[in-house]
Scaffold this motif. Structure first.
Motif, mmCIF file in Angstrom:
data_model
loop_
_atom_site.group_PDB
_atom_site.id
_atom_site.type_symbol
_atom_site.label_atom_id
_atom_site.label_comp_id
_atom_site.label_asym_id
_atom_site.label_seq_id
_atom_site.Cartn_x
_atom_site.Cartn_y
_atom_site.Cartn_z
ATOM 1 N N ALA A 240 17.199 -31.598 28.081
ATOM 2 C CA ALA A 240 15.883 -31.015 27.845
ATOM 3 C C ALA A 240 15.603 -30.946 26.345
ATOM 4 C CB ALA A 240 15.821 -29.623 28.456
ATOM 5 N N LYS A 241 14.366 -31.197 26.002
ATOM 6 C CA LYS A 241 13.986 -31.137 24.592
ATOM 7 C C LYS A 241 14.069 -29.707 24.074
ATOM 8 C CE LYS A 241 10.752 -35.035 24.899
ATOM 9 N NZ LYS A 241 9.350 -35.456 24.729
ATOM 10 N N TYR B 53 1.518 -25.468 29.141
ATOM 11 C CA TYR B 53 1.789 -26.689 29.914
ATOM 12 C C TYR B 53 0.524 -27.517 30.142
ATOM 13 C CZ TYR B 53 6.388 -24.701 31.011
ATOM 14 O OH TYR B 53 7.657 -24.179 30.944
ATOM 15 N N TYR C 34 13.290 -28.403 33.603
ATOM 16 C CA TYR C 34 12.966 -29.712 33.030
ATOM 17 C C TYR C 34 12.944 -30.801 34.083
ATOM 18 C CZ TYR C 34 12.672 -32.944 29.076
ATOM 19 O OH TYR C 34 12.243 -33.867 28.161
ATOM 20 N N SER D 222 8.830 -22.177 38.465
ATOM 21 C CA SER D 222 9.672 -22.639 37.369
ATOM 22 C C SER D 222 10.477 -21.465 36.837
ATOM 23 C CB SER D 222 8.813 -23.247 36.255
ATOM 24 O OG SER D 222 7.928 -22.277 35.719
ATOM 25 N N GLN E 21 12.077 -28.266 22.073
ATOM 26 C CA GLN E 21 10.775 -27.605 22.098
ATOM 27 C C GLN E 21 10.458 -27.069 23.493
ATOM 28 O OE1 GLN E 21 8.213 -30.699 20.700
ATOM 29 N NE2 GLN E 21 8.088 -31.753 22.664
ATOM 30 N N HIS E 22 10.951 -27.755 24.535
ATOM 31 C CA HIS E 22 10.761 -27.240 25.888
ATOM 32 C C HIS E 22 11.567 -25.966 26.099
ATOM 33 C CE1 HIS E 22 10.468 -26.949 30.238
ATOM 34 N NE2 HIS E 22 11.795 -26.946 30.295
ATOM 35 N N TYR F 1 0.449 -26.472 24.515
ATOM 36 C CA TYR F 1 1.795 -26.852 24.926
ATOM 37 C C TYR F 1 2.503 -25.684 25.612
ATOM 38 C CZ TYR F 1 6.608 -28.529 24.681
ATOM 39 O OH TYR F 1 7.885 -28.919 25.003
ATOM 40 N N GLU G 160 8.293 -33.724 31.664
ATOM 41 C CA GLU G 160 7.614 -34.251 30.483
ATOM 42 C C GLU G 160 7.239 -35.717 30.616
ATOM 43 O OE1 GLU G 160 6.724 -32.590 27.877
ATOM 44 O OE2 GLU G 160 7.747 -30.687 28.173
ATOM 45 N N ARG H 126 9.813 -23.241 24.458
ATOM 46 C CA ARG H 126 8.648 -22.836 25.251
ATOM 47 C C ARG H 126 9.071 -21.917 26.398
ATOM 48 N NH1 ARG H 126 5.191 -27.539 27.815
ATOM 49 N NH2 ARG H 126 7.271 -28.141 28.525
#
Length: 454
Positions: free
Chosen positions: A416-417, A451, A352, A293, A419-420, A448, A369, A423
């Motif tokens: 993509a969120k 993951y 994502y 990733s 919060q992601h 979170y 997600e 992160r």
């Protein structure tokens, strides 16, 4: 989307219209019709200015790509199998590629295109994007791009035969064990690396500008090269079981090296010493491809057991499994699901989305997600072998056994969120899970960040 009710698929209890179909932007047929070789690899330049297409038979096309327009640029093709390029006229020549299909609503680009290369403050020159037809003189099994922008201050004054400070390079792994390095802007061969004895299945260049290259081969070895030091081979690694290696990848933070092979396992080395790798066990068949990733917190592995597994490379924990066959084959039958082998996996730019291809003839785009077991978007492909997200994450390229390349744009599935994205920013700075545990954060937030909620 077609589904045969008599055969199990990875679309569990859904109707054909429940999953979006990706739009096909480009489809290029193999130019040399007499060549019956497969397209085992496709690679995108780090700045998305080029896509490299191995059409089989040792022929690679370097094709300029316009990221903003989402299409290939029409330029004449220079044939690097000719001895003297000065004898070739500047008019369109060797342009035997088929006409490119344009997406709806997009006009063709007229005039010349100049790509503004600015690797450093002292380099403001413009480089004209040009197609190249490269004859590697052997079957191509793997390819990767590398950036020649050196960020190592220790190498600035070092005397070298090859200077990569302003060049983008393409590295090709060949069937006979050779590795050839090409200049993308000129199409010229820069160097050859000779040490592997069999097919070079995987290649990966560090993304920090140091031009450290990792290669893996059917000769059961992983080798590390320093292209900035005349291609010096400084380390050889082996699986403990001494089996064929199918793929290898440096992590985005350059702290880890992952490799997969025939022993149903993946191995992860710490690049600080490249010794005592961590073994990731869980697959039931050969593991043929892997990808990190963008934040380096996840490692995805694709296997002939019809599954893609997401791992924590620092702990070896399984995070999530993407099934390409429902119900999943029982362990005793996992080696016999020939029509559902998972061939390749690729993360999008923001981590994502995940793209996979399998022998059942589908390109799948998954959401990291999404709690559902079904992909968000699909496309039908005949006998796919490889897939690769573009560097900007907008499109996905695929290659198949007929030597054909197809480029798809997945249907919009939301952004993509936030919060992601936060992160990812945190994990790019704090890689190891034990360092995340030391943060003064609530337990659920730390889970979170690791993951573990997937």
């Amino acid at each position: 989307m077609n589904q045969n009710e008599d055969n199990p698929t990875s679309f569990l209890g859904v109707q054909p219209r429940d999953i979006l179909c990706a739009d096909k932007l480009v489809e290029l047929e193999k130019v040399d019709k007499s060549c019956n070789q497969e397209s085992w690899c496709i690679a995108w330049a780090p700045d998305c200015s080029y896509v490299a297409w191995s059409q089989g038979g040792g022929i690679v096309y370097l094709l300029p790509w316009a990221p903003d327009e989402g299409q290939l640029l029409k330029k004449p093709t220079r044939d690097q199998s000719c001895e003297n390029l000065n004898d070739i006229e500047e008019q369109p020549f060797f342009d035997n590629l088929p006409r490119l299909s344009q997406p709806d609503g997009v006009d063709e680009i007229e005039g010349d295109f100049e790509w503004n290369q600015s690797p450093g403050p002292s380099n403001n020159r413009q480089v004209e994007a040009q197609r190249f037809r490269i004859d590697c003189m052997d079957y191509v099994w793997s390819m990767t791009f590398g950036s020649g922008i050196s960020r190592s201050k220790n190498n600035v004054t070092k005397r070298r035969r090859f200077s990569f400070n302003s060049d983008l390079i393409l590295v090709t792994g060949l069937q006979g064990g050779k590795i050839k390095v090409w200049n993308v802007y000129t199409g010229n061969l820069i160097m050859e690396l000779l040490d592997h004895k069999k097919n070079v299945h995987g290649l990966s260049v560090m993304c920090d500008g140091t031009l450290k290259l990792a290669s893996c081969s059917a000769d059961c070895t992983i080798k590390c090269w320093d292209l900035n030091n005349d291609g010096n081979m400084y380390k050889t690694l082996r699986f403990k079981e001494n089996v064929m290696v199918f793929d290898c990848k440096w992590s985005p933070n350059c702290k880890q090296l992952a490799a997969v092979g025939m022993n149903k396992c993946a191995y992860v080395w710490n690049t600080s010493n490249l010794s005592q790798p961590r073994k990731l066990s869980g697959h039931l068949h050969n593991v043929v491809h892997c990808d990190f990733s963008p934040d380096g917190a996840l490692l995805a592995t694709a296997s002939f057991d019809t599954r893609v597994i997401l791992w924590d490379p620092y702990t070896g924990d399984q995070i999530k499994t993407l099934g390409h066959m429902f119900p999943s084959p029982r362990p005793i039958y996992a080696g016999g699901a020939n029509e559902h082998y998972a061939r390749c996996v690729s993360f999008s730019k923001h981590g994502y989305r995940i793209a996979t291809v399998a022998d059942d003839g589908f390109l799948r785009v998954w959401s990291l997600e999404d709690s559902e077991e079904n992909p968000l978007s699909i496309a039908e492909i005949q006998k796919p072998l490889c897939c690769c997200y573009s560097s900007n994450g907008h499109v996905i390229s695929t290659g198949n056994r007929a030597g054909k390349i197809e480029i798809f744009r997945p249907q919009p599935c939301g952004v993509a969120k936030l919060q992601h994205l936060c992160r990812m920013s945190v994990r790019q700075k704090i890689q190891e899970p034990k360092l995340v545990d030391s943060l003064q954060y609530p337990f659920r937030l730390k889970e979170y960040l690791k993951y573990k909620h997937l």
